[in-house]
Enzyme design. Structure first.
Site, PDB file in Angstrom:
ATOM      1  N   ASP A 198       7.615   4.918   5.328  1.00  0.00           N
ATOM      2  CA  ASP A 198       7.529   3.445   5.401  1.00  0.00           C
ATOM      3  C   ASP A 198       8.850   2.777   5.014  1.00  0.00           C
ATOM      4  OD1 ASP A 198       4.928   3.167   6.296  1.00  0.00           O
ATOM      5  OD2 ASP A 198       4.076   2.982   4.285  1.00  0.00           O
ATOM      6  N   LYS A 212      -3.008   5.427   0.914  1.00  0.00           N
ATOM      7  CA  LYS A 212      -1.669   6.003   0.703  1.00  0.00           C
ATOM      8  C   LYS A 212      -1.438   6.555  -0.708  1.00  0.00           C
ATOM      9  CE  LYS A 212       0.502   3.429   4.329  1.00  0.00           C
ATOM     10  NZ  LYS A 212       1.501   2.504   4.794  1.00  0.00           N
ATOM     11  N   ALA A 257       1.336  -5.307  -3.939  1.00  0.00           N
ATOM     12  CA  ALA A 257       1.745  -4.195  -4.805  1.00  0.00           C
ATOM     13  C   ALA A 257       0.934  -2.946  -4.476  1.00  0.00           C
ATOM     14  CB  ALA A 257       1.553  -4.587  -6.270  1.00  0.00           C
TER      15      ALA A 257
HETATM   16  P1  NDP Z   1      -3.175  -1.464   0.137  1.00  0.00           P
HETATM   17  O1  NDP Z   1      -4.646  -1.537   0.348  1.00  0.00           O
HETATM   18  O2  NDP Z   1      -2.592  -0.289  -0.548  1.00  0.00           O
HETATM   19  O3  NDP Z   1      -2.679  -2.765  -0.720  1.00  0.00           O
HETATM   20  C1  NDP Z   1      -3.131  -4.039  -0.364  1.00  0.00           C
HETATM   21  C2  NDP Z   1      -2.295  -5.115  -1.080  1.00  0.00           C
HETATM   22  O4  NDP Z   1      -2.634  -6.374  -0.496  1.00  0.00           O
HETATM   23  C3  NDP Z   1      -2.575  -5.242  -2.559  1.00  0.00           C
HETATM   24  O5  NDP Z   1      -1.392  -5.647  -3.220  1.00  0.00           O
HETATM   25  C4  NDP Z   1      -3.645  -6.350  -2.610  1.00  0.00           C
HETATM   26  O6  NDP Z   1      -3.655  -7.057  -3.819  1.00  0.00           O
HETATM   27  C5  NDP Z   1      -3.129  -7.249  -1.510  1.00  0.00           C
HETATM   28  N1  NDP Z   1      -4.174  -8.083  -0.899  1.00  0.00           N
HETATM   29  C6  NDP Z   1      -5.237  -7.685  -0.173  1.00  0.00           C
HETATM   30  N2  NDP Z   1      -5.928  -8.748   0.273  1.00  0.00           N
HETATM   31  C7  NDP Z   1      -5.281  -9.861  -0.183  1.00  0.00           C
HETATM   32  C8  NDP Z   1      -5.502 -11.259  -0.075  1.00  0.00           C
HETATM   33  N3  NDP Z   1      -6.541 -11.741   0.612  1.00  0.00           N
HETATM   34  N4  NDP Z   1      -4.619 -12.103  -0.668  1.00  0.00           N
HETATM   35  C9  NDP Z   1      -3.564 -11.614  -1.351  1.00  0.00           C
HETATM   36  N5  NDP Z   1      -3.303 -10.292  -1.523  1.00  0.00           N
HETATM   37  C10 NDP Z   1      -4.162  -9.433  -0.942  1.00  0.00           C
HETATM   38  O7  NDP Z   1      -2.535  -1.682   1.589  1.00  0.00           O
HETATM   39  P2  NDP Z   1      -1.070  -1.215   2.072  1.00  0.00           P
HETATM   40  O8  NDP Z   1      -0.104  -1.550   1.006  1.00  0.00           O
HETATM   41  O9  NDP Z   1      -1.116   0.162   2.578  1.00  0.00           O
HETATM   42  O10 NDP Z   1      -0.842  -2.181   3.358  1.00  0.00           O
HETATM   43  C11 NDP Z   1      -0.511  -3.551   3.215  1.00  0.00           C
HETATM   44  C12 NDP Z   1      -0.224  -4.173   4.579  1.00  0.00           C
HETATM   45  O11 NDP Z   1       0.967  -3.643   5.133  1.00  0.00           O
HETATM   46  C13 NDP Z   1      -1.326  -3.977   5.637  1.00  0.00           C
HETATM   47  O12 NDP Z   1      -1.486  -5.166   6.355  1.00  0.00           O
HETATM   48  C14 NDP Z   1      -0.761  -2.899   6.513  1.00  0.00           C
HETATM   49  O13 NDP Z   1      -1.267  -2.962   7.837  1.00  0.00           O
HETATM   50  C15 NDP Z   1       0.728  -3.231   6.477  1.00  0.00           C
HETATM   51  N6  NDP Z   1       1.595  -2.085   6.780  1.00  0.00           N
HETATM   52  C16 NDP Z   1       2.392  -2.131   7.892  1.00  0.00           C
HETATM   53  C17 NDP Z   1       3.237  -1.090   8.185  1.00  0.00           C
HETATM   54  C18 NDP Z   1       4.102  -1.140   9.393  1.00  0.00           C
HETATM   55  O14 NDP Z   1       4.640  -0.095   9.773  1.00  0.00           O
HETATM   56  N7  NDP Z   1       4.310  -2.287  10.003  1.00  0.00           N
HETATM   57  C19 NDP Z   1       3.298   0.117   7.347  1.00  0.00           C
HETATM   58  C20 NDP Z   1       2.469   0.036   6.186  1.00  0.00           C
HETATM   59  C21 NDP Z   1       1.630  -1.019   5.941  1.00  0.00           C
HETATM   60  P3  NDP Z   1      -4.528  -6.557  -5.111  1.00  0.00           P
HETATM   61  O15 NDP Z   1      -3.701  -5.501  -5.779  1.00  0.00           O
HETATM   62  O16 NDP Z   1      -4.684  -7.789  -5.925  1.00  0.00           O
HETATM   63  O17 NDP Z   1      -5.824  -6.025  -4.548  1.00  0.00           O
END
Ligand code: NDP
Length: 274
Positions: A106, A69, A132
């Site tokens: 979103d 994104k 984040a």
């Molecule tokens: P990104 O890859 O952009 O960000 C991932 C985030 O999750 C980061 O903050 C990362 O932390 C954190 N993270 C990943 N793995 C872990 C872990 N094991 N423990 C703690 N923190 C973790 O993903 P998105 O922001 O695009 O998506 C996030 C979630 O939201 C997904 O599950 C996605 O499916 C869901 N989503 C749902 C939507 C809906 O319409 N229902 C719409 C958009 C998203 P760090 O910065 O430390 O790596």
């Protein structure tokens, strides 16, 4: 002869779990729109090439999901104000002059589900946002516009949470923190916007913070429930929701942008939740 359907798709990595093709097929059926919607798996290194190839072959629009994104911002030639503020794009539209337009549905999808469908009033609540990444970015401005008492962003890499809080400081009372700093603070609403669920993990949220919450909303969606929602329920949180409603609402906003018609969402949310 029936003309070829207009082509749309969702691009992400991984993508096999995505329910977007199913949702958009229902929207197309309901509104009588002649279109196809597929899923494209593209690793980060392939993103630009796959997006260009899709539009070069007459694609009309793409949804963009984890983890692209923010990276996709580089590819758009124009973007909406809400995408600019979020610094993240989840919808691409090929305009009449072939330029690529980026938007972010979103935030509106999330607040519509939480406030209109689920009846949660955010004004005055202490809100904890976990994560984040791209999704969290899209939620911040719409959430702060609903006047929470305070919004704390907690992230595994705490520097990202602090940076995001700094970026959105002009929108309302927001601060960043590491999970370990949450202590015994009380938040009425906890939103899980981490991607932890995609690898069947839980974010490192202190149990005491979870137990003190009244409402939990997990952006992730899985048939039945998600691991985070199950954990919240078992910890005594009264109202727990998965991201099924948001998924359908943000899709409806993308559909509106592409086709000029907003599909009905309630029956699709119910079918997805079932
Ligand atoms: P990104 O890859 O952009 O960000 C991932 C985030 O999750 C980061 O903050 C990362 O932390 C954190 N993270 C990943 N793995 C872990 C872990 N094991 N423990 C703690 N923190 C973790 O993903 P998105 O922001 O695009 O998506 C996030 C979630 O939201 C997904 O599950 C996605 O499916 C869901 N989503 C749902 C939507 C809906 O319409 N229902 C719409 C958009 C998203 P760090 O910065 O430390 O790596």
């Amino acid at each position: 002869m029936t003309p070829e359907p207009d082509r749309y798709a969702v691009i992400g990595h991984p993508i096999a779990h995505s329910r977007s093709p199913w949702i958009h097929a229902r929207f197309a059926q309901q509104t009588g729109q002649h279109l196809s919607y597929s899923a494209i798996d593209a690793a980060p290194a392939e993103l630009a090439a796959r997006v260009r190839e899709f539009f070069a072959r007459d694609g009309r629009g793409l949804n963009v999901t984890v983890p692209h994104k923010q990276a996709v911002l580089e590819l758009v030639e124009r973007m909406s104000e809400r995408a600019r503020i979020a610094g993240a794009v989840n919808t691409l539209v090929r305009e009449d002059d072939d330029r690529l337009y980026g938007d972010n549905t979103d935030g509106v999808g999330f607040t519509r589900d939480l406030t209109c469908n689920l009846g949660v009033n955010i004004a005055g609540l202490g809100v904890l946002l976990l994560g984040a990444g791209g999704a969290a970015r899209g939620l911040l401005a719409p959430l702060l516009s609903l006047a929470p008492r305070e919004l704390v962003i907690a992230n595994r890499s705490s520097a990202r949470a602090l940076e995001l809080a700094h970026l959105f400081a002009a929108h309302g009372p927001v601060r960043g923190a590491a999970f370990g700093e949450l202590g015994t603070q009380r938040f009425e609403l906890i939103i899980n916007a981490t991607a932890a669920g995609l690898t069947d993990q839980l974010p490192p949220l202190p149990l005491t913070v979870l137990q003190a919450a009244e409402i939990c909303y997990d952006l992730a969606y899985a048939p039945g429930t998600t691991r985070f929602v199950q954990w919240a329920r078992e910890s005594g949180v009264a109202r727990c929701f998965t991201g099924a409603g948001m998924l359908v609402e943000q899709a409806a906003e993308s559909f509106l942008l592409w086709r000029g018609i907003r599909p009905q969402t309630s029956a699709v949310i119910a079918a997805l939740a079932a």
